[in-house]
Structure formats: C-alpha cells, structure tokens
Design a protein around this motif. Structure first.
Motif, mmCIF file in Angstrom:
data_model
loop_
_atom_site.group_PDB
_atom_site.id
_atom_site.type_symbol
_atom_site.label_atom_id
_atom_site.label_comp_id
_atom_site.label_asym_id
_atom_site.label_seq_id
_atom_site.Cartn_x
_atom_site.Cartn_y
_atom_site.Cartn_z
ATOM 1 N N VAL A 15 0.843 -1.204 0.000
ATOM 2 C CA VAL A 15 0.000 0.000 0.000
ATOM 3 C C VAL A 15 0.874 1.248 0.000
ATOM 4 C CG1 VAL A 15 -1.755 1.293 1.270
ATOM 5 C CG2 VAL A 15 -1.820 -1.212 1.250
ATOM 6 N N LEU A 16 0.549 2.188 -0.886
ATOM 7 C CA LEU A 16 1.231 3.478 -0.943
ATOM 8 C C LEU A 16 0.309 4.548 -0.377
ATOM 9 C CD1 LEU A 16 3.496 5.427 -1.921
ATOM 10 C CD2 LEU A 16 2.301 5.502 -4.133
ATOM 11 N N ILE A 17 0.795 5.285 0.613
ATOM 12 C CA ILE A 17 0.069 6.427 1.153
ATOM 13 C C ILE A 17 0.713 7.691 0.600
ATOM 14 C CG2 ILE A 17 -0.646 7.663 3.226
ATOM 15 C CD1 ILE A 17 -1.855 4.850 2.956
ATOM 16 N N TYR A 18 -0.047 8.467 -0.145
ATOM 17 C CA TYR A 18 0.467 9.701 -0.747
ATOM 18 C C TYR A 18 -0.049 10.882 0.070
ATOM 19 C CZ TYR A 18 2.216 12.737 -4.468
ATOM 20 O OH TYR A 18 2.924 13.677 -5.194
ATOM 21 N N GLY A 19 0.876 11.575 0.744
ATOM 22 C CA GLY A 19 0.511 12.697 1.609
ATOM 23 C C GLY A 19 0.447 12.251 3.055
ATOM 24 N N VAL A 20 1.518 12.498 3.804
ATOM 25 C CA VAL A 20 1.585 12.034 5.197
ATOM 26 C C VAL A 20 1.283 13.217 6.118
ATOM 27 C CG1 VAL A 20 2.941 10.712 6.873
ATOM 28 C CG2 VAL A 20 3.358 10.409 4.425
ATOM 29 N N VAL A 34 3.729 -1.025 3.883
ATOM 30 C CA VAL A 34 3.312 0.351 3.630
ATOM 31 C C VAL A 34 4.471 1.193 3.108
ATOM 32 C CG1 VAL A 34 2.297 2.426 4.654
ATOM 33 C CG2 VAL A 34 1.564 0.160 5.442
ATOM 34 N N TYR A 35 4.188 1.974 2.084
ATOM 35 C CA TYR A 35 5.116 2.940 1.516
ATOM 36 C C TYR A 35 4.455 4.313 1.596
ATOM 37 C CZ TYR A 35 7.004 -1.383 -0.369
ATOM 38 O OH TYR A 35 7.506 -2.659 -0.491
ATOM 39 N N ALA A 36 5.255 5.357 1.546
ATOM 40 C CA ALA A 36 4.690 6.702 1.665
ATOM 41 C C ALA A 36 5.443 7.684 0.790
ATOM 42 C CB ALA A 36 4.723 7.169 3.118
ATOM 43 N N CYS A 37 4.712 8.703 0.345
ATOM 44 C CA CYS A 37 5.315 9.781 -0.444
ATOM 45 C C CYS A 37 4.850 11.121 0.106
ATOM 46 C CB CYS A 37 4.924 9.661 -1.917
ATOM 47 S SG CYS A 37 5.609 10.975 -2.970
ATOM 48 N N ASP A 38 5.805 12.031 0.293
ATOM 49 C CA ASP A 38 5.482 13.391 0.721
ATOM 50 C C ASP A 38 6.665 14.280 0.356
ATOM 51 O OD1 ASP A 38 3.269 14.536 3.037
ATOM 52 O OD2 ASP A 38 4.972 15.805 2.555
ATOM 53 N N PHE A 39 6.376 15.529 0.023
ATOM 54 C CA PHE A 39 7.466 16.431 -0.355
ATOM 55 C C PHE A 39 8.225 16.962 0.860
ATOM 56 C CE2 PHE A 39 4.231 19.487 0.689
ATOM 57 C CZ PHE A 39 4.914 20.623 1.102
ATOM 58 N N LYS A 40 7.633 16.825 2.054
ATOM 59 C CA LYS A 40 8.261 17.348 3.269
ATOM 60 C C LYS A 40 9.145 16.284 3.918
ATOM 61 C CE LYS A 40 5.520 19.398 6.145
ATOM 62 N NZ LYS A 40 4.320 19.638 6.992
ATOM 63 N N PRO A 41 10.417 16.596 4.159
ATOM 64 C CA PRO A 41 11.300 15.626 4.823
ATOM 65 C C PRO A 41 10.773 15.160 6.173
ATOM 66 C CG PRO A 41 12.592 17.421 3.899
ATOM 67 C CD PRO A 41 11.149 17.817 3.775
ATOM 68 N N GLU A 42 10.203 16.086 6.958
ATOM 69 C CA GLU A 42 9.711 15.709 8.277
ATOM 70 C C GLU A 42 8.518 14.762 8.193
ATOM 71 O OE1 GLU A 42 8.458 20.122 7.712
ATOM 72 O OE2 GLU A 42 10.019 18.751 7.006
ATOM 73 N N ALA A 43 7.712 14.906 7.140
ATOM 74 C CA ALA A 43 6.585 13.990 6.944
ATOM 75 C C ALA A 43 7.087 12.599 6.563
ATOM 76 C CB ALA A 43 5.647 14.527 5.871
ATOM 77 N N ARG A 44 8.110 12.555 5.721
ATOM 78 C CA ARG A 44 8.685 11.253 5.348
ATOM 79 C C ARG A 44 9.320 10.580 6.573
ATOM 80 N NH1 ARG A 44 10.482 14.506 1.044
ATOM 81 N NH2 ARG A 44 12.686 14.379 1.643
#
Length: 351
Positions: A168-173, A191-201
C-alpha cells in the motif's frame, strides 16, 4: 431583562478568506438537541478549502467539523445522555440536506451549519457517540473527521482487512495520511509513503513505513524505464492533484497487467478542486480501479474511537487556542503543520 449568554466563535462569512472571530449568543438546544461545551475541534484542509476563492458560499456559519464536547443540557425529547460525559460528534453527515449547487454533506456541522470553532455547540442527540473513558479530548477529536475518513478509505473503500499481505502506498503524510500509515500497517500491509516534506517522510518511517519517497524519487521509481518499476496493489491519495494522481496511477498500473487479476486500486480522498486527466485506454487496459472516499458512517466513528482507545492509532497532534485560529489555518495552508492541529476553545477545561 434576562442577560444573553455569549460565547466566542470563529465564523465563515461570504467573501472573506479568514475566519471571523466574534462573540455570539450561546445556542439553546431544541427538543431533540444537546448543548455541548466544546472540548476540542480539529483543523482540516477542508476548512482552508472552504475559505478559498474556489468556493462561493452565500451562508454565514461557525466553522469546525471535527468536534468533541461535554454534554451540558438538552431538549425534552432527548434520552440517554449523561451530563458531563465527553461525546464525539458525527459531524459531516453524507446524506444531510444540501444547499442547491453544493454536495450533500454541505449542510452538516461546521460545513454550513454551526460547528465547533466555538465555546459551545448544539447537535442532534442522534449524532453523539460517547468517548471511551481515559481518552483525552484532543486525541478523541480526530475520530470525528480525520480518522473516520481514513478508516472509511482504508477499511471500506480500499477493502483492506487484518491479515492482508498487500502493498500500500500512502500519498501525503499529513493529518490524515499519518493515521492511514498506522491503520494499513496494523492490518499487516507493507506500507510505503510519499510526501514532499522531509519531516513527513521521517514521520512515516517512524510509524512503520517500509520506504518513503519524495516526488522525484517516486517519479523515477515508477517510470517505465526503471529497471524494476515500483509497484503497489493499492495507492491512497490524500493530496489529490494532477501530480499525485499520475504518480499513484503509475504505481498501481502493473498490478493489472495480468488479466487473471482485478488490477490495482487508486483511492482519492477528500475535497479537491484539481483538474484530473484520465486517458481511458490506459486505465482500462491496465485494469486500474479508481475509487473515491469522503468521511464515513456513525459506525465508522465508533470504530475510530475504538482504534484510539486501544492505541492502534496514535495521532500526532498539537493544540492551540481559538484566538489563534487564523494563524493555524495559515500554517496549514502553507503546509507547515505536521500531523493534526487541534483547537481547544475552552482551554481544555473539562465540564
């Protein structure tokens, strides 16, 4: 003459891109309503959306649609309510009467009807769910919108269940996505995740994500030219713009390349004014299933409270005062908030 009791509240007013703070009379419950002393109210990207120029709403109302509060008084036809009990409010009722030109939930609490960015709130008794003992108001508040939305998207729409082996990919943490990482992980998903913010990743990794990406990294990983293109079974998008939609579509498309299976699933969550482009032949031939999700049922609210009470979901929250509501909204609009921001209209003072 009887003095009118007043309270502080933050209003949506037509044509104003800021919440308007002012004193207003404390509402009186009707025969089927309960007056709550608001303990905590979550701040949502939907609040930012409704204050934007994308929305032309002619109504004036108190904002705030993620609410918990203590029962103070109620109408003559109300039974079963306990004075001083903390209740979560099933705010955004999908089948609510709608103002012409607006979606069905637009006359729900905080989205057309008066909401919880106030010291007091009246709601129908049928919309209240008791908060489990020991659960702090600021934690319980997320059950009323962000977690119920996550639960509906993950459990009902994406159809994940405990024991799953899906990727599962979560886009926007953000306020919702970080809870989705936890819920999918608790079910057994990778689970995988994508976010432009380092702190969110970093947050996603701390919550159990297998791997995280920024936009460029996910673009490269899902490219047709990649040696081993990154693929997931389900991608849940909490951002919903053209970039996110294209990236998550690429992430699931190879799952559907085999006609023997049902294909990858894309779930678009929440409100967005983005213009998305679908090329039918790509989505049809790759068996990409696009689904949408917003809010949930009162049973989903009960399930969300249970997840919080059992510690399955541990939301990352920070609190602020009602007087700072516009500072909080500005920070959310600028993507400066990690996790969920909660307003404490009565400074967290219990009933």
């Amino acid at each position: 003459m009887v003095a009118v009791r007043t309270m502080r509240a933050a209003f949506y007013t037509p044509g104003d891109n800021k919440a308007v703070l002012k004193d207003t009379p404390i509402p009186t419950p009707t025969s089927k309503q309960v007056l709550l002393k608001v303990a905590a109210a979550g701040v949502c990207h939907s609040d930012v959306y409704f204050l934007s120029d994308d929305v032309a709403n002619p109504r004036t109302y108190v904002m705030g649609h993620e609410n918990v509060g203590y029962a103070v008084e109620w109408g003559s036809e109300v039974t079963g309510i306990v004075k001083g009990q903390l209740y979560a409010v099933w705010d955004s009722i999908p089948c609510a009467r709608a103002t012409p030109g607006f979606p069905p939930f637009s006359d729900s609490i905080g989205l057309g009807e008066n909401g919880g960015f106030a010291e007091y709130l009246v709601v129908a008794a049928s919309e209240l769910v008791p908060v489990p003992e020991g659960l702090a108001p600021e934690v319980a508040a997320v059950s009323a919108d962000s977690l119920i939305t996550v639960y509906n998207a993950v459990h009902n729409v994406a159809e994940l269940r405990p024991g799953t082996t899906k990727r599962v990919l979560i886009y926007g943490v953000g306020g919702l996505g970080h809870q989705a990482v936890q819920l999918a992980k608790s079910y057994g998903a990778t689970v995988y995740a994508c976010d432009f913010k380092p702190e969110a990743r970093e947050l996603a990794l701390s919550l159990g994500a297998e791997q995280v990406f920024d936009h460029a990294e996910l673009t490269a990983a899902t490219a047709d030219t990649a040696e081993n293109p990154f693929t997931v079974d389900i991608a849940i998008d909490f951002v919903v713009d053209a970039q996110s939609f294209n990236l998550i579509s690429n992430a699931v498309k190879r799952v559907g390349g085999d006609l023997s299976n049902s294909g990858g699933v894309v779930v678009l969550v929440g409100l967005s004014s983005a213009q998305l482009t679908i090329t039918p032949i790509i989505y049809i031939t790759w068996h990409i299933n696009v689904k949408t999700s917003i809010y949930g049922t009162i049973d989903d609210l009960k399930a969300s409270l249970d997840l919080l009470a059992r510690g399955v979901i541990k939301p990352v929250i920070s609190t602020d005062s009602l007087d700072n509501i516009n500072k909080v909204l500005d920070a959310l609009k600028a993507n400066e908030v990690t996790g969920r921001k909660i307003i404490m209209p009565n400074s967290g003072v219990a009933y």
